[in-house]
Structures are given as structure tokens and as C-alpha cells.
Design an enzyme around this catalytic site. Sequence first.
Site, PDB file in Angstrom:
ATOM      1  N   LYS A  55      -6.924 -10.053 -10.215  1.00  0.00           N
ATOM      2  CA  LYS A  55      -5.653 -10.506  -9.668  1.00  0.00           C
ATOM      3  C   LYS A  55      -5.824 -11.950  -9.224  1.00  0.00           C
ATOM      4  O   LYS A  55      -6.821 -12.294  -8.562  1.00  0.00           O
ATOM      5  CB  LYS A  55      -5.252  -9.640  -8.474  1.00  0.00           C
ATOM      6  CG  LYS A  55      -3.936 -10.057  -7.819  1.00  0.00           C
ATOM      7  CD  LYS A  55      -3.635  -9.126  -6.649  1.00  0.00           C
ATOM      8  CE  LYS A  55      -2.293  -9.437  -6.038  1.00  0.00           C
ATOM      9  NZ  LYS A  55      -1.999  -8.529  -4.897  1.00  0.00           N
ATOM     10  N   ARG A  79       2.089  -2.137  -3.416  1.00  0.00           N
ATOM     11  CA  ARG A  79       0.826  -1.451  -3.126  1.00  0.00           C
ATOM     12  C   ARG A  79       0.436  -1.610  -1.670  1.00  0.00           C
ATOM     13  O   ARG A  79      -0.205  -0.734  -1.079  1.00  0.00           O
ATOM     14  CB  ARG A  79      -0.276  -1.898  -4.088  1.00  0.00           C
ATOM     15  CG  ARG A  79      -0.644  -3.367  -4.134  1.00  0.00           C
ATOM     16  CD  ARG A  79      -1.594  -3.780  -3.049  1.00  0.00           C
ATOM     17  NE  ARG A  79      -2.425  -4.905  -3.427  1.00  0.00           N
ATOM     18  CZ  ARG A  79      -3.042  -5.695  -2.555  1.00  0.00           C
ATOM     19  NH1 ARG A  79      -2.864  -5.527  -1.254  1.00  0.00           N
ATOM     20  NH2 ARG A  79      -3.811  -6.674  -2.992  1.00  0.00           N
ATOM     21  N   GLN A 138       7.155  -8.043   2.504  1.00  0.00           N
ATOM     22  CA  GLN A 138       6.209  -7.017   2.951  1.00  0.00           C
ATOM     23  C   GLN A 138       6.849  -6.073   3.960  1.00  0.00           C
ATOM     24  O   GLN A 138       6.592  -4.860   3.950  1.00  0.00           O
ATOM     25  CB  GLN A 138       4.973  -7.682   3.573  1.00  0.00           C
ATOM     26  CG  GLN A 138       4.149  -8.497   2.618  1.00  0.00           C
ATOM     27  CD  GLN A 138       3.286  -7.644   1.695  1.00  0.00           C
ATOM     28  OE1 GLN A 138       3.320  -6.423   1.747  1.00  0.00           O
ATOM     29  NE2 GLN A 138       2.521  -8.281   0.837  1.00  0.00           N
ATOM     30  N   GLY A 189      -0.838  -7.857   7.786  1.00  0.00           N
ATOM     31  CA  GLY A 189      -0.493  -9.251   7.517  1.00  0.00           C
ATOM     32  C   GLY A 189      -1.672 -10.208   7.494  1.00  0.00           C
ATOM     33  O   GLY A 189      -1.805 -11.025   6.596  1.00  0.00           O
ATOM     34  N   ALA A 190      -2.543 -10.116   8.492  1.00  0.00           N
ATOM     35  CA  ALA A 190      -3.657 -11.064   8.620  1.00  0.00           C
ATOM     36  C   ALA A 190      -4.754 -10.743   7.613  1.00  0.00           C
ATOM     37  O   ALA A 190      -5.227  -9.614   7.546  1.00  0.00           O
ATOM     38  CB  ALA A 190      -4.212 -11.021  10.039  1.00  0.00           C
ATOM     39  N   SER A 228      -5.855  -3.377   7.127  1.00  0.00           N
ATOM     40  CA  SER A 228      -6.022  -3.597   5.691  1.00  0.00           C
ATOM     41  C   SER A 228      -5.948  -5.083   5.373  1.00  0.00           C
ATOM     42  O   SER A 228      -5.087  -5.793   5.901  1.00  0.00           O
ATOM     43  CB  SER A 228      -4.918  -2.851   4.932  1.00  0.00           C
ATOM     44  OG  SER A 228      -4.929  -3.180   3.565  1.00  0.00           O
TER      45      SER A 228
END
Length: 316
Positions: A72, A115, A143, A225-226, A299
Amino acid sequence: MPPSPIPYYSAKDIAEKISMGKAIQLMAATFRQISSGEAQVPVRAHIFMSEEKGQSLFMPAYLAENKQFGVKVVGIHDENPQKGLPYIHAVVLVMNAENGKPLALVDGTYLTALRTGAASGIATELLARKDASVLAVFGAGVQARTQIEAVLAVRDIEKILLFNRTKEKALELKKEMERIYEISCHLAVGKELKEADIVCTATSSSKAVFEAAHLREGTHINAIGAYRKDMAEIPPEAVINSRVFVDQASAIWEEAGDITQPFEAGLITKDHIIGEIGQIVSKEIIGRRNSKEITLFKSVGNAAQDIAVAGALIED
């Protein structure tokens, strides 16, 4: 005879072929492979482009069970939103692991949002209280939308609290979510977070977006987010007081400021991470133990998630 062109799948193709429910199932299987060692997911490579006020990420992955590998490529540009462009652009190349044949090129911008939402979906399914009914979301971008979609897919949410720096974008998100899901949305601030059973942070903030004192007992947090060490959406006190699970431990210690900052400050040890979400999927470890503890899923995302969804497009 010339080779056949590589098929391309657009955001529209992805939305038509892969539902959020299916994406959540794909993430459960992918995280299980990551935790069992069946997947190879090297830490992503970064290139910073200071003149363009952006950066690029290169993320390879191999899924043994799927017999696919790929990469990716992501472009992140700080000034894009002001130009009417997505903050993130991305493309995914997926290939056949048995013979190296390129299988597809996939638009990675919507795929990333799908995802990432699905990752929070499986984490919420595994860690949030079954009776959770109020969702709080920080951020109002793409998001945030898939975070909401994913949580609604696994819990009966009655109310959504929207937290965002700019009221205009939050109001736009409120109207859109109320129209699509026919659910009550409220523009919230500060202490109103105490109502939430589930919290999703989907911002690019470099500092905490809420106060730990505003979390109620039994809350589940999805922190997505981070993705750099200099970024952190979650206050250290919340990390300290949470039962912490991650997507991929090796990547977290390289990239997740939400975890590395309190670790480097001596507030937590590496043992504070209970384990990876894939270990809960495989029942190797226990997730939530009672209705009072706070659980946190951190995540940073990885290419195995993208390859899994791209591969599912080809199979269909």
C-alpha cells in the site's frame, strides 16, 4: 500476446462489493493471522516531504492463508483539506503469492477508511459492553463516518455524541448520520463525554482530545487517529487506567504516540499492553473481564488489512 491489464477497483466498486459487516469479518481473520505469525507485516517506511508539507508511507504485507501479498502506498498532505482534497490518498497493489502475478490495483483512500472502521468494529464487538448504547466520536472526517458505521453494525446504539474542533463540519456529519441511520446525534463538548459507553477517536491531533476524568466506568475506546510517536489523542491517565489491546504490538512500539509517550515518561511498562486483538479472536487471551473496567483498542493500521479487503474484491 500482450499481458492482460491489471483490473482496477474504485471506491465505488469497494462500497458495492464489500459491506461493513463483511469487512469486520475480514479484519477478525486478518488480525488472527497477524497474531499467530501467519502474516508478515513489516513496519511501514516513511518519507517526509517538507516542501510539499506531506509524507508518504510504504506498507508491505503477506497473508499466508490468503496466498496473497502486496503493498500500500499512501500520500498524506496537511493542506489538502483546505484545497478541497482528501487528507489521505492511497493505492493498494495486491499480488498472487504462488506465482507473483499482479491481481489488482485498488483505490486505497476509501479502502483505508473502510478497513479502519472495520478494525474498530471487531474491537468493539469483542471489548465493548453488550448493553452499550451511547457512542462518542472525536473528528468529523471520512474516518469518523466509517467508525460510526462499524460500531452501529455490532452494537444497538441509541445516541451519538459528536466532538469536533469546528462546529460546521460536526453539523454536516450530524445531518448526514441522522439521515442515513435515523439516529439521534448531538454536538457535544467536555463533560458530556461522561454519557458515552463507546469512544472513537479519529483525529490527527498531537495532544489529548478529551480529559480522562470525563470517561465513565465500563467505557470502551477505539483510538485510531494517531499513527506517529509525536501524535497522541488519548490522555496518559486514560491509558494507565485502561485494559489495553493493540492491532500489532511491534508496530505500536514504533509508531503509536498514545502508547509510547506514557511509556517513555515512565507511566506504564511494556506489560501494560495485554495483547493483540487477534489473540482475543483466537481465544488465546481474555478481553473485557467485567462491566466496570475501561478497555482501549489502539490501532495504527497495517497493510495486511488492506490486502485482505483487496483480495476479497478479487474473489468476488
